[in-house]
Design an enzyme around this catalytic site. Structure first.
Site: not given
Ligand SMILES: Cc1ncc(COP(=O)(O)O)c(C=O)c1O
Length: 385
Positions: A41, A128, A174, A178, A203, A206, A236
């Protein structure tokens, strides 16, 4: 003196459980990293970057310690944490920011602590593990919404109100998933949060560093709203570790006073805070990193099109195979050809959706990507996938 446990059965249940995992093609073990990076990541290649290294040397020279030596509320509150949090709040446009030792802990801490028992937490079903675990520690009611279905979030809220729910709903998503590489319908989710007097927790793990103005994430448009909490992980694209929770000041103050993982843990390394400070400066100063990553994404989208596969259009690209054993065979074949591509199996992803997870980072250049895509096509053909 400690006695060895002579009962030969005391480890048997663990061995049995591991054998069962192996029988289902799910046993994992730790392996050495090898091959060109198509799995980390470290999207902007900051983890080993010279500029961050120099910033760390300068931090050591001005006396920033490696260890905090205590929790934030005791001796562990280093000026470097405070500087990072002030800079992060300014960068991400929030009233306050709190630095946690990991993204997992940040998600866990805020979901375990902030929702009250009269509240409802609605999680996207593919969120997640840290959010699932945080929600399992909340006193609020918890509901799962079908992945990326904004209506499912609203339906859960309406059903809860009908049942007599009196508190506030917390919508948790998210911004960029991910394992699927797709984006949340954030505009719809914030509209629902507003309609129902709720909070939106995003979140950005990423998306931080990759999307949004200066890499501020996909929720950058909601910065500063008093019902939005954004979690920017630092392990990440920022190439370091920890997480910055960006939120209204009163909620930061509440976490400092009430969040057990925040209160009862040694503060993150002050030197790591120095690394994150420099990484935020890189985001602002070096937009060309994001541009290069975007070009790699376009190249992968085109390459996958030639293989007849659908692309996500982001730096995260799953190739769903389904069967876990076939997935691992394909990953191993690509690894043997020098590409570090990992297979992802249940329970990380749903049963029947085992996949290769390809991630693009600046650790692999255009030529390596072109070669990897032809190897991928050949191996998928060879294995009949
Ligand atoms: C979406 C998402 N959130 C949170 C985390 C946890 O972050 P960290 O690795 O900093 O603990 C991860 C990391 O795997 C993640 O993918």
């Amino acid at each position: 003196m400690l006695q060895r446990n002579d009962d030969p059965g005391h480890l048997t249940r663990y061995e049995t459980s591991l054998r069962r995992l192996a029988g289902r093609g799910r046993h994992r073990s730790l392996s050495q990293n090898a091959g060109i990076d198509f799995s980390s990541n470290d999207y902007l290649a900051l983890a080993g970057d010279a500029r961050i290294g120099e910033a760390l040397q300068a931090a050591v020279a001005r006396g920033v310690p490696i260890g905090a030596g205590g929790s934030r509320l005791l001796r562990g509150n280093d000026p470097e944490h405070l500087a990072l949090e002030a800079e992060a709040a300014a960068f991400f446009g929030s009233q306050a920011a709190l630095y946690f030792g990991s993204g997992f802990m940040a998600n866990y801490a805020l979901l375990a602590c902030l929702p009250h028992n009269a509240d409802l937490v609605v999680l996207d079903e593919l969120i997640h593990a840290s959010c699932h675990d945080g929600a399992s520690a909340t006193r609020a009611r918890v509901s799962l919404a079908t992945h990326n279905d904004a209506n499912a979030f609203e339906d859960a809220i309406i059903a809860w109100r009908r049942d007599g729910g009196t508190g506030r709903p917390w919508l948790v998503a998210e911004s960029l998933y991910s394992m699927d590489g797709d984006r949340a319908p954030l505009n719809d989710l914030i509209a629902i949060a507003n309609r129902h007097d709720g909070f939106l927790v995003v979140d950005e793990a990423h998306a931080t560093g990759v999307f949004g103005p200066d890499g501020r994430g996909l929720a950058a448009g909601f910065e500063g709203l008093d019902n939005v909490i954004a979690v920017h992980t630092c392990g990440k694209a920022l190439g370091a570790s920890g997480a910055l929770v960006c939120l209204p000041s009163v909620l930061a103050d509440y976490l400092v006073n009430r969040s057990r993982p925040f209160i009862y843990a040694t503060a993150p390394s002050p030197l790591m805070a120095s690394a994150v400070r420099e990484a935020l400066r890189v985001l602002r100063d070096e937009p060309e990193r994001r541009d290069r990553l975007k070009r790699l994404v376009t190249q992968m989208t085109d390459g996958l099109g030639e293989l007849g596969r659908e692309a996500t259009g982001t730096q995260i690209q799953p190739i769903v195979i389904g069967d876990p054993t076939a997935t691992m065979q394909c990953a191993e074949a690509l690894q043997a050809r020098g590409y570090d591509i990992r297979g992802i199996r249940p329970p990380t992803v749903a049963e029947g959706t085992s996949r290769l997870r390809i991630s693009l980072t600046l650790n692999a250049d255009e030529a390596a990507l072109a070669d990897m895509l032809s190897a991928l096509g050949e191996e998928l053909d060879r294995l009949g996938l």
